[in-house]
Design an enzyme around this catalytic site. Structure first.
Site, PDB file in Angstrom:
ATOM      1  CG  ASP A  11      -1.911   1.171   1.170  1.00 17.08           C
ATOM      2  OD1 ASP A  11      -2.592   1.304   0.142  1.00 17.08           O
ATOM      3  OD2 ASP A  11      -1.988   1.967   2.119  1.00 17.08           O
ATOM      4  CB  SER A  12       0.221   4.726  -0.992  1.00 20.00           C
ATOM      5  OG  SER A  12      -1.012   4.822  -0.317  1.00 20.00           O
ATOM      6  CB  CYS A  74      -2.686   0.991  -2.799  1.00 17.15           C
ATOM      7  SG  CYS A  74      -2.848   2.726  -3.139  1.00 17.15           S
ATOM      8  CD  GLU A 159      -1.737   8.379   6.065  1.00 16.01           C
ATOM      9  OE1 GLU A 159      -0.663   8.613   6.625  1.00 16.01           O
ATOM     10  OE2 GLU A 159      -1.999   7.285   5.514  1.00 16.01           O
ATOM     11  CB  CYS A 193      -9.920   4.933  -0.469  1.00 21.53           C
ATOM     12  SG  CYS A 193      -8.400   5.557   0.265  1.00 21.53           S
ATOM     13  CG  HIS A 195      -6.318   5.809   4.394  1.00 24.02           C
ATOM     14  ND1 HIS A 195      -5.560   5.179   3.438  1.00 24.02           N
ATOM     15  CD2 HIS A 195      -5.452   6.468   5.196  1.00 24.02           C
ATOM     16  CE1 HIS A 195      -4.295   5.448   3.655  1.00 24.02           C
ATOM     17  NE2 HIS A 195      -4.189   6.231   4.709  1.00 24.02           N
TER      18      HIS A 195
HETATM   19  N1  DGL Z   1      -4.177   3.582  -0.182  1.00 24.25           N
HETATM   20  C1  DGL Z   1      -4.732   4.534  -1.104  1.00 24.25           C
HETATM   21  C2  DGL Z   1      -5.947   3.971  -1.819  1.00 24.25           C
HETATM   22  O1  DGL Z   1      -6.497   2.977  -1.430  1.00 24.25           O
HETATM   23  C3  DGL Z   1      -5.097   5.837  -0.446  1.00 24.25           C
HETATM   24  C4  DGL Z   1      -3.984   6.604   0.129  1.00 24.25           C
HETATM   25  C5  DGL Z   1      -3.174   7.428  -0.858  1.00 24.25           C
HETATM   26  O2  DGL Z   1      -3.706   8.383  -1.458  1.00 24.25           O
HETATM   27  O3  DGL Z   1      -2.008   7.109  -0.988  1.00 24.25           O
HETATM   28  O4  DGL Z   1      -6.399   4.516  -2.790  1.00 24.25           O
END
Ligand code: DGL
Length: 275
Positions: A11-12, A74, A159, A193, A195
């Site tokens: 993931d990012s 992600c 975050e 997403c 999050h």
């Molecule tokens: N993990 C990213 C997603 O699911 C969201 C966070 C980001 O923008 O890096 O799209």
């Protein structure tokens, strides 16, 4: 011949931990290797080229760590990088290894969830602009009308641990009102997403009766389980010691502190550099 190794989860940043925790709950026997590119997150507003380049580096690093199967947890990376990696990079890197994303498994279940056949997608700007969700959903269910809404403030709210604040209420209500006024017949909103599951209580609070919010984690976990059943050759090279390791491109202390919000437990984290 592939050498057995852990399943890689990328993931990012932290968000993919919501997916990993569902996968661990369903399949605790496997070994997992989680990589969060926190130093370069968020990916949500980055260009196609940049998300692709960063994601490719992460996948190659997880392969180098011994993973044979990598899940792009992600949505932004799944939307912008998965196809190119599968088609252009895997044949060169190692045609036996596999990279899977989260959009297709989510699209697969949506047909059995919506009754009105009107579905909404909430995601980062990158995920919504890519149109990946409408494309994947309409390949399987051409009768479903799909409407997207970018929610650029939701990831920073999580975050920055502001997800229980009044500020979060404001942005969540605003974005939900926007999407539901675009298509008032929506009965299912996909949280596209990683999050957003942390905002689920608030999202539910503001949703009108008859509209439900769908969180991806458990579907991704079940889809991975199904994939491993259908691909015993891959299952055989996924080690099963019940051990998870965590890596971040940011400070390991910072990651382990924040990870407790997502996993509800303390974890040990190692720093890693991607290039
Ligand atoms: N993990 C990213 C997603 O699911 C969201 C966070 C980001 O923008 O890096 O799209």
């Amino acid at each position: 011949m592939l050498k057995p190794g852990p399943i890689g989860i990328f993931d990012s940043g932290y968000g993919g931990l919501t997916i990993l925790s569902e996968i661990q709950a369903l399949m605790p026997q496997y070994d997992y290797c989680y990589l969060g590119d926190n130093s370069r997150a968020p990916y949500g507003s980055r260009s196609f080229e940049v998300v692709y380049e960063f994601t490719k580096q992460a996948v190659e690093t997880l392969f180098d760590m011994g993973c044979n199967l990598v899940i792009l947890a992600c949505n932004t990376a799944s939307a912008k990088a998965l196809r190119t990696i599968q088609q252009n990079d895997l044949p060169r890197i190692n045609p036996e290894k596999r990279v899977l994303g989260v959009i297709r498994p989510t699209a697969e279940i949506i047909g059995s969830v919506t009754k009105s056949r009107h579905v909404g997608i909430l995601g980062t700007a990158g995920t919504i602009q890519s149109e990946s969700y409408p494309i994947e959903i309409n390949k399987l269910f051409p009768d479903i009308k799909v409407t997207g809404e970018a929610c650029p403030m939701w990831v920073p709210l999580v975050e920055n641990r502001e997800y229980e604040s009044e500020g979060a209420d404001y942005f969540i209500r605003k974005d939900l009102n926007n999407i539901l006024s675009k298509d008032p017949r929506i009965d299912t909103l996909i949280l596209g997403c990683t999050h957003y599951p942390l905002l689920l209580d608030k999202i539910r609070k503001f949703l009108p009766r008859g509209v439900s919010a769908l969180s991806q984690g458990e579907y991704i976990a079940r889809s991975l389980q199904d994939y491993l059943r259908r691909h015993p050759e891959m299952d055989d090279v996924c080690t099963k010691g019940g051990v998870s390791r965590y890596f971040t491109t940011e400070s390991s202390q910072k990651f382990s502190d924040a990870a407790t919000i997502f996993l509800n437990k303390e974890i040990e984290v190692d720093h890693i550099t991607l290039e």
